[in-house]
Design a protein around this motif. Structure first.
Motif, PDB file in Angstrom:
ATOM      1  N   ILE A 244       0.824  -1.207   0.000  1.00  0.00           N
ATOM      2  CA  ILE A 244       0.000   0.000   0.000  1.00  0.00           C
ATOM      3  C   ILE A 244       0.859   1.258   0.000  1.00  0.00           C
ATOM      4  CG2 ILE A 244      -0.203   0.237   2.526  1.00  0.00           C
ATOM      5  CD1 ILE A 244      -3.175   0.969   1.999  1.00  0.00           C
ATOM      6  N   THR A 245       2.103   1.129   0.448  1.00  0.00           N
ATOM      7  CA  THR A 245       3.011   2.276   0.481  1.00  0.00           C
ATOM      8  C   THR A 245       3.662   2.546  -0.873  1.00  0.00           C
ATOM      9  OG1 THR A 245       4.784   0.811   1.220  1.00  0.00           O
ATOM     10  CG2 THR A 245       3.540   1.997   2.923  1.00  0.00           C
ATOM     11  N   ASP A 246       3.414   1.679  -1.851  1.00  0.00           N
ATOM     12  CA  ASP A 246       4.035   1.851  -3.170  1.00  0.00           C
ATOM     13  C   ASP A 246       3.000   1.760  -4.290  1.00  0.00           C
ATOM     14  OD1 ASP A 246       6.122   2.285  -4.938  1.00  0.00           O
ATOM     15  OD2 ASP A 246       6.565   0.152  -5.167  1.00  0.00           O
ATOM     16  N   LEU A 247       1.837   2.348  -4.059  1.00  0.00           N
ATOM     17  CA  LEU A 247       0.788   2.317  -5.082  1.00  0.00           C
ATOM     18  C   LEU A 247       1.198   3.082  -6.340  1.00  0.00           C
ATOM     19  CD1 LEU A 247      -2.468   2.787  -2.959  1.00  0.00           C
ATOM     20  CD2 LEU A 247      -1.620   0.695  -4.027  1.00  0.00           C
ATOM     21  N   ALA A 248       2.127   4.035  -6.185  1.00  0.00           N
ATOM     22  CA  ALA A 248       2.576   4.809  -7.346  1.00  0.00           C
ATOM     23  C   ALA A 248       3.208   3.918  -8.413  1.00  0.00           C
ATOM     24  CB  ALA A 248       3.568   5.883  -6.911  1.00  0.00           C
ATOM     25  N   ALA A 249       3.711   2.749  -7.993  1.00  0.00           N
ATOM     26  CA  ALA A 249       4.326   1.831  -8.959  1.00  0.00           C
ATOM     27  C   ALA A 249       3.302   1.295  -9.959  1.00  0.00           C
ATOM     28  CB  ALA A 249       4.987   0.670  -8.226  1.00  0.00           C
ATOM     29  N   LEU A 250       2.012   1.412  -9.633  1.00  0.00           N
ATOM     30  CA  LEU A 250       0.970   0.896 -10.505  1.00  0.00           C
ATOM     31  C   LEU A 250       0.415   1.961 -11.456  1.00  0.00           C
ATOM     32  CD1 LEU A 250      -1.002  -1.251  -7.901  1.00  0.00           C
ATOM     33  CD2 LEU A 250       0.754  -2.021  -9.512  1.00  0.00           C
ATOM     34  N   LEU A 251       0.932   3.185 -11.369  1.00  0.00           N
ATOM     35  CA  LEU A 251       0.484   4.219 -12.288  1.00  0.00           C
ATOM     36  C   LEU A 251       0.826   3.824 -13.719  1.00  0.00           C
ATOM     37  CD1 LEU A 251       1.542   7.367 -10.235  1.00  0.00           C
ATOM     38  CD2 LEU A 251      -0.795   6.650 -10.776  1.00  0.00           C
ATOM     39  N   PRO A 252       0.032   4.237 -14.699  1.00  0.00           N
ATOM     40  CA  PRO A 252       0.184   3.719 -16.071  1.00  0.00           C
ATOM     41  C   PRO A 252       1.600   3.798 -16.638  1.00  0.00           C
ATOM     42  CG  PRO A 252      -1.831   4.990 -15.899  1.00  0.00           C
ATOM     43  CD  PRO A 252      -1.112   5.157 -14.593  1.00  0.00           C
ATOM     44  N   TRP A 253       2.277   4.953 -16.459  1.00  0.00           N
ATOM     45  CA  TRP A 253       3.604   5.085 -17.054  1.00  0.00           C
ATOM     46  C   TRP A 253       4.633   4.181 -16.373  1.00  0.00           C
ATOM     47  CZ3 TRP A 253       0.707   9.038 -14.968  1.00  0.00           C
ATOM     48  CH2 TRP A 253       1.076   9.497 -13.698  1.00  0.00           C
ATOM     49  N   ARG A 254       4.499   3.976 -15.060  1.00  0.00           N
ATOM     50  CA  ARG A 254       5.425   3.086 -14.363  1.00  0.00           C
ATOM     51  C   ARG A 254       5.097   1.630 -14.644  1.00  0.00           C
ATOM     52  NH1 ARG A 254       6.797   5.086  -8.504  1.00  0.00           N
ATOM     53  NH2 ARG A 254       7.881   3.067  -8.543  1.00  0.00           N
ATOM     54  N   TRP A 255       3.809   1.346 -14.754  1.00  0.00           N
ATOM     55  CA  TRP A 255       3.369  -0.012 -15.106  1.00  0.00           C
ATOM     56  C   TRP A 255       3.894  -0.399 -16.481  1.00  0.00           C
ATOM     57  CZ3 TRP A 255       0.227  -1.692 -19.140  1.00  0.00           C
ATOM     58  CH2 TRP A 255      -0.268  -2.987 -19.041  1.00  0.00           C
ATOM     59  N   ALA A 256       3.798   0.523 -17.432  1.00  0.00           N
ATOM     60  CA  ALA A 256       4.262   0.248 -18.796  1.00  0.00           C
ATOM     61  C   ALA A 256       5.772   0.037 -18.823  1.00  0.00           C
ATOM     62  CB  ALA A 256       3.863   1.388 -19.726  1.00  0.00           C
ATOM     63  N   ALA A 257       6.512   0.858 -18.062  1.00  0.00           N
ATOM     64  CA  ALA A 257       7.971   0.726 -18.030  1.00  0.00           C
ATOM     65  C   ALA A 257       8.381  -0.615 -17.416  1.00  0.00           C
ATOM     66  CB  ALA A 257       8.579   1.878 -17.243  1.00  0.00           C
ATOM     67  N   GLU A 258       7.673  -1.020 -16.351  1.00  0.00           N
ATOM     68  CA  GLU A 258       7.990  -2.296 -15.706  1.00  0.00           C
ATOM     69  C   GLU A 258       7.692  -3.458 -16.646  1.00  0.00           C
ATOM     70  OE1 GLU A 258       6.513  -5.105 -11.969  1.00  0.00           O
ATOM     71  OE2 GLU A 258       5.487  -3.211 -12.420  1.00  0.00           O
ATOM     72  N   ARG A 259       6.570  -3.348 -17.363  1.00  0.00           N
ATOM     73  CA  ARG A 259       6.183  -4.422 -18.282  1.00  0.00           C
ATOM     74  C   ARG A 259       7.212  -4.553 -19.406  1.00  0.00           C
ATOM     75  NH1 ARG A 259       0.234  -5.016 -21.103  1.00  0.00           N
ATOM     76  NH2 ARG A 259      -0.027  -7.223 -20.670  1.00  0.00           N
ATOM     77  N   GLU A 260       7.706  -3.420 -19.892  1.00  0.00           N
ATOM     78  CA  GLU A 260       8.701  -3.435 -20.950  1.00  0.00           C
ATOM     79  C   GLU A 260      10.011  -4.054 -20.472  1.00  0.00           C
ATOM     80  OE1 GLU A 260      10.037  -3.067 -24.737  1.00  0.00           O
ATOM     81  OE2 GLU A 260       8.010  -2.732 -23.999  1.00  0.00           O
ATOM     82  N   SER A 261      10.405  -3.711 -19.249  1.00  0.00           N
ATOM     83  CA  SER A 261      11.648  -4.268 -18.711  1.00  0.00           C
ATOM     84  C   SER A 261      11.536  -5.783 -18.516  1.00  0.00           C
ATOM     85  CB  SER A 261      12.005  -3.589 -17.386  1.00  0.00           C
ATOM     86  OG  SER A 261      11.036  -3.866 -16.399  1.00  0.00           O
ATOM     87  N   ARG A 262      10.331  -6.252 -18.154  1.00  0.00           N
ATOM     88  CA  ARG A 262      10.124  -7.694 -18.003  1.00  0.00           C
ATOM     89  C   ARG A 262      10.231  -8.411 -19.337  1.00  0.00           C
ATOM     90  NH1 ARG A 262       4.616  -8.618 -15.418  1.00  0.00           N
ATOM     91  NH2 ARG A 262       4.402  -6.406 -15.040  1.00  0.00           N
ATOM     92  N   LYS A 263       9.728  -7.751 -20.389  1.00  0.00           N
ATOM     93  CA  LYS A 263       9.829  -8.342 -21.730  1.00  0.00           C
ATOM     94  C   LYS A 263      11.288  -8.448 -22.151  1.00  0.00           C
ATOM     95  CE  LYS A 263       5.387  -6.821 -23.685  1.00  0.00           C
ATOM     96  NZ  LYS A 263       4.768  -5.934 -24.688  1.00  0.00           N
ATOM     97  N   LEU A 264      12.057  -7.376 -21.890  1.00  0.00           N
ATOM     98  CA  LEU A 264      13.464  -7.387 -22.268  1.00  0.00           C
ATOM     99  C   LEU A 264      14.245  -8.448 -21.489  1.00  0.00           C
ATOM    100  CD1 LEU A 264      14.095  -3.535 -22.501  1.00  0.00           C
ATOM    101  CD2 LEU A 264      13.867  -5.157 -24.403  1.00  0.00           C
ATOM    102  N   ALA A 265      13.881  -8.626 -20.199  1.00  0.00           N
ATOM    103  CA  ALA A 265      14.564  -9.615 -19.375  1.00  0.00           C
ATOM    104  C   ALA A 265      14.274 -11.033 -19.842  1.00  0.00           C
ATOM    105  CB  ALA A 265      14.148  -9.448 -17.918  1.00  0.00           C
ATOM    106  N   ALA A 266      13.064 -11.229 -20.369  1.00  0.00           N
ATOM    107  CA  ALA A 266      12.691 -12.556 -20.852  1.00  0.00           C
ATOM    108  C   ALA A 266      13.359 -12.853 -22.193  1.00  0.00           C
ATOM    109  CB  ALA A 266      11.170 -12.648 -20.995  1.00  0.00           C
TER     110      ALA A 266
END
Length: 266
Positions: A244-266
């Protein structure tokens, strides 16, 4: 609403929708009670107290929308009613001064297109060199023509709309963050206006407030190039186990960046 796409802003673009049950001034005053920045909008009188110098936490800077100013001339130059009359085989005269005003304003719009996407400082430098002279000439022409018109003239009323608020219309020349229009916000509201024709009712004020929250989430995702359905489905599936202290990580731009990094890692 804030949309940074027309210039190179540092922060990701975002949208915020608020619900009001009517158009009285108390609503924008409540929504912006802690805000002291720039407000770009039409000349709705409900905003007037927001611009008061004595306002706390400070006066909001008014920036007028050139699309609203242009529209009043455009309606007179190519009137919708005239189009209907022509469809019936009739003809109507076009107001020459209104048409000339549209042409002069369009030159300013054309110049502004050259700086879309640039940082605020570069936009400001361009405006001072290239756009300010166009605005100065337009003002001189409009004041000269206005002096020759009756106050009852429709073209005079269109001119008065801009001339009485000229400082607000010219404010974009002194601040590269200000856009020429508030079209970005108007576009996002279009879905609400179109939807009203299909929906029945939200059921209550609380229902409308929840709808405003959903509009906020969906519009912000779209502004950031994120598929709202994919984002919401993923976030809703994970949010229960998310800190709950890191809800900002779910904001669209951060969510998209995290998803992209996961794709690159895979």
């Amino acid at each position: 609403m804030r949309d940074d796409r027309p210039f190179g802003g540092v922060d990701p673009p975002a949208a915020v929708f608020f619900y009001s049950r009517d158009r009285t001034a108390e609503h924008p005053e409540r929504h912006l009670v802690d805000y002291a920045g720039i407000l770009q909008a039409d000349a709705y009188s409900g905003y007037n107290r927001l611009y008061a110098p004595e306002r706390s936490p400070g006066a909001i800077t008014e920036a007028a929308c050139w699309s609203h100013g242009r529209r009043k001339f455009f309606v007179l130059a190519v009137v919708a009613a005239n189009a209907r009359e022509r469809a019936r085989g009739k003809t109507s005269a076009i107001a020459p001064l209104a048409l000339e005003a549209v042409k002069r304003i369009d030159v300013i719009f054309d110049a502004e297109r050259e700086i879309n996407g640039l940082p605020a400082d570069k936009r400001l430098a361009f405006r001072r060199a290239r756009v300010a002279p166009l605005v100065f000439v337009l003002e001189e022409w409009m004041r000269a023509e206005r002096a020759r018109l009756s106050r009852h003239s429709d073209v005079a009323k269109a001119m008065d709309y801009m001339l009485k608020r000229w400082s607000a219309f010219a404010r974009f020349l002194d601040d590269g963050r200000i856009c020429l229009t508030n079209n970005a916000a108007e576009r996002e509201l279009r879905g609400v206006a179109l939807g009203r024709k299909s929906w029945l009712i939200a059921g209550s004020d609380r229902g409308d407030e929840r709808a405003a929250v959903m509009y906020t989430l969906i519009a912000t995702a779209r502004l950031n190039g994120v598929d709202p359905q994919a984002w919401l489905a993923d976030v809703l599936a994970r949010i229960n186990d998310h800190k709950i202290t890191d809800l900002a990580a779910l904001l669209p731009w951060r969510w998209a960046a995290e998803r992209e990094s996961r794709k690159l890692a895979a």
